[in-house]
Write an enzyme that holds these catalytic residues in place. Structure first.
Site, mmCIF file in Angstrom:
data_model
loop_
_atom_site.group_PDB
_atom_site.id
_atom_site.type_symbol
_atom_site.label_atom_id
_atom_site.label_comp_id
_atom_site.label_asym_id
_atom_site.label_seq_id
_atom_site.Cartn_x
_atom_site.Cartn_y
_atom_site.Cartn_z
ATOM 1 N N ARG A 15 0.775 -1.168 0.042
ATOM 2 C CA ARG A 15 0.117 -0.152 0.038
ATOM 3 C C ARG A 15 0.918 1.164 0.067
ATOM 4 N NH1 ARG A 15 -3.630 -2.533 -2.011
ATOM 5 N NH2 ARG A 15 -5.568 -2.894 -0.943
ATOM 6 N N HIS A 72 -1.326 0.039 -9.932
ATOM 7 C CA HIS A 72 -2.214 -1.058 -9.115
ATOM 8 C C HIS A 72 -2.620 -2.053 -9.725
ATOM 9 C CE1 HIS A 72 -4.323 -1.018 -4.883
ATOM 10 N NE2 HIS A 72 -4.329 -2.179 -5.651
HETATM 11 N N1 LIG Z 1 -0.981 -4.062 -5.348
HETATM 12 C C1 LIG Z 1 -1.878 -4.825 -5.597
HETATM 13 O O1 LIG Z 1 -2.452 -5.146 -6.602
HETATM 14 C C2 LIG Z 1 -2.569 -5.600 -4.239
HETATM 15 C C3 LIG Z 1 -3.189 -6.899 -4.343
HETATM 16 C C4 LIG Z 1 -3.756 -7.275 -3.135
HETATM 17 C C5 LIG Z 1 -3.297 -7.188 -1.876
HETATM 18 N N2 LIG Z 1 -2.372 -5.973 -1.892
HETATM 19 C C6 LIG Z 1 -1.944 -5.834 -0.675
HETATM 20 O O2 LIG Z 1 -1.247 -6.599 0.009
HETATM 21 C C7 LIG Z 1 -1.500 -6.719 1.326
HETATM 22 C C8 LIG Z 1 -1.113 -7.983 2.025
HETATM 23 O O3 LIG Z 1 -1.937 -9.024 1.518
HETATM 24 P P1 LIG Z 1 -2.297 -10.435 2.259
HETATM 25 O O4 LIG Z 1 -3.360 -11.197 1.770
HETATM 26 O O5 LIG Z 1 -0.832 -11.042 2.194
HETATM 27 O O6 LIG Z 1 -2.606 -10.029 4.038
HETATM 28 P P2 LIG Z 1 -2.225 -10.891 5.160
HETATM 29 O O7 LIG Z 1 -2.473 -12.222 4.757
HETATM 30 O O8 LIG Z 1 -3.179 -10.223 6.372
HETATM 31 O O9 LIG Z 1 -0.558 -10.597 5.580
HETATM 32 C C9 LIG Z 1 -0.088 -9.600 6.250
HETATM 33 C C10 LIG Z 1 1.006 -9.703 6.747
HETATM 34 O O10 LIG Z 1 1.643 -8.625 7.069
HETATM 35 C C11 LIG Z 1 2.126 -8.726 8.367
HETATM 36 N N3 LIG Z 1 2.066 -7.426 9.303
HETATM 37 C C12 LIG Z 1 0.997 -6.901 9.621
HETATM 38 N N4 LIG Z 1 1.215 -5.925 10.251
HETATM 39 C C13 LIG Z 1 2.519 -5.730 10.744
HETATM 40 C C14 LIG Z 1 3.365 -5.198 11.454
HETATM 41 N N5 LIG Z 1 2.945 -4.079 12.045
HETATM 42 N N6 LIG Z 1 4.588 -5.619 11.485
HETATM 43 C C15 LIG Z 1 5.106 -6.563 11.165
HETATM 44 N N7 LIG Z 1 4.370 -7.406 10.042
HETATM 45 C C16 LIG Z 1 3.128 -6.958 10.002
HETATM 46 C C17 LIG Z 1 1.248 -9.793 8.885
HETATM 47 O O11 LIG Z 1 2.057 -10.423 9.968
HETATM 48 P P3 LIG Z 1 1.443 -11.720 10.920
HETATM 49 O O12 LIG Z 1 1.696 -12.808 9.924
HETATM 50 O O13 LIG Z 1 2.327 -11.973 12.115
HETATM 51 O O14 LIG Z 1 0.142 -11.542 11.115
HETATM 52 C C18 LIG Z 1 1.327 -10.782 7.769
HETATM 53 O O15 LIG Z 1 2.443 -11.513 7.662
HETATM 54 C C19 LIG Z 1 -2.912 -6.334 1.458
HETATM 55 O O16 LIG Z 1 -3.274 -5.807 2.878
HETATM 56 C C20 LIG Z 1 -2.920 -5.250 0.544
HETATM 57 O O17 LIG Z 1 -2.522 -3.927 0.902
HETATM 58 C C21 LIG Z 1 -1.945 -5.314 -2.939
#
Ligand SMILES: NC(=O)c1ccc[n+]([C@@H]2O[C@H](COP(=O)([O-])OP(=O)(O)OC[C@H]3O[C@@H](n4cnc5c(N)ncnc54)[C@H](OP(=O)(O)O)[C@@H]3O)[C@@H](O)[C@H]2O)c1
Length: 313
Positions: free
Chosen positions: A228, A276
């Site tokens: 993000r 994006h």
């Molecule tokens: N550009 C694009 O087209 C696109 C598409 C889809 C998603 N995204 C972005 O990708 C993000 C991640 O997606 P996801 O499905 O992988 O999410 P997710 O499964 O919820 O994983 C989030 C990861 O971030 C870690 N995290 C969160 N807060 C943290 C902190 N304060 N310090 C350290 N680590 C932290 C979490 O740690 P834990 O494992 O310990 O909980 C987890 O490993 C989405 O939220 C979205 O913003 C972008």
């Protein structure tokens, strides 16, 4: 018969109509899929939600059992005070493969120096006799080891890269050096020749990449941000790019989207902007996730991918 409201942008219904109808039918749940305005909101059992859709006030959806987000990111709905129902985010196999393609593609581009090669088609044979590094000699750091970060880390490790991941909670992923906490972040940054940030947008992750953290990375490090826009302090990144502390950045997400034409990122010689497009939910696979959560809701089973609203993701 339950009622499922499809509350994405109306133009996306054409993509979802067949897969969503078939996926819900395949679960054995009898459902009518309706569009906003077609029935009294109080009669809706599940809201299939998108941050771009017409439903952003859930007050009237008094009978809804869950709000099922079509997006992986929840930052635009997680703080919505009208939302009292369980909120589930999207973990979609199709979206995940798209992110793996985007991340591995840009990591390989940096690793192989493809930009420089393309810029040097000028008749000069620049073979300096050196041996190019192998992937195993290249340290790649993944900030975020969730559904997407883990898949990308594993794919990069599969290509031979030396991969380190960082997350909030401790992890054990074969082939990946897993770090967490403040000390873990410092260690990860110190070896990030190529850094990929796939963190969610939460108060804790806002401007995690700032003047203090960028300077901890090896000089000339590359950054890929498909997470993000808020993860980066833009002024600090521009300053770090200008003085060569950061060698190049590939940015897919921004505070304001579309990125305004006058934004300095567009003209910066060491920034690649992508609009994006890193990974989108795919109607076929995303519909299966929505349908499975509806089945679970009807069977009284716990929902998949429930958002922890206090954590913000
Ligand atoms: N550009 C694009 O087209 C696109 C598409 C889809 C998603 N995204 C972005 O990708 C993000 C991640 O997606 P996801 O499905 O992988 O999410 P997710 O499964 O919820 O994983 C989030 C990861 O971030 C870690 N995290 C969160 N807060 C943290 C902190 N304060 N310090 C350290 N680590 C932290 C979490 O740690 P834990 O494992 O310990 O909980 C987890 O490993 C989405 O939220 C979205 O913003 C972008």
């Amino acid at each position: 018969m339950i009622r499922v409201l499809f509350a994405d942008k109306p133009e996306n219904w054409a993509r979802y109509e067949r897969p969503l109808t078939e996926a819900i039918a395949a679960t054995g749940v009898e459902a009518q899929i309706v569009q906003p305005g077609e029935i009294d909101p109080a009669q809706v059992d599940y809201v299939v939600y998108s941050p771009q859709g017409p439903v952003q006030d859930f007050t009237a959806y008094t009978g809804a059992k869950a709000v099922l987000n079509l997006w992986a990111g929840v930052e635009r709905v997680v703080g919505n005070e009208t939302l009292t129902q369980p909120l589930c985010r999207m973990v979609d196999a199709g979206l995940e493969r798209g992110m793996v393609d985007y991340v591995t593609g840009h990591v390989l581009r940096y690793h192989l120096g493809i930009d420089a090669t393309l810029a040097q088609q000028d008749g000069v044979w620049r073979h300096d006799g050196g041996v190019p590094p192998l992937a195993r000699d290249r340290s790649v750091v993944m900030l975020g080891l969730g559904a997407l970060g883990k898949a990308c880390a594993e794919a990069l490790a599969g290509l031979g890269f030396a991969v380190t991941g960082w997350s909030r909670s401790p992890k054990d992923i074969p082939g990946i050096t897993c770090l967490n906490g403040d000390d873990g972040l410092a260690e990860a940054l110190s070896k990030a020749e190529i850094l990929v940030s796939i963190l969610p947008d939460t108060p804790e992750t806002t401007e995690l990449l700032n003047a203090d953290t960028l300077v901890q990375m090896p000089k000339g490090a590359r950054i890929i941000n498909p997470g993000r826009g808020t993860l980066i302090d833009d002024d600090a990144l521009l300053a770090a790019l200008d003085r060569g502390q950061i060698g190049h950045a590939t940015l897919d997400v921004f505070r304001a989207e579309p990125l305004p034409p006058e934004h300095p990122y567009w003209a910066h010689p060491h920034v690649t902007v992508t609009p994006h497009i890193a990974a989108e939910s795919r109607a076929e696979t995303a519909s299966e996730v929505i349908a499975e959560n509806i089945r679970r809701g009807e069977a009284g089973e716990p929902f998949l991918y429930l958002v922890d609203r206090s954590r913000g993701y």
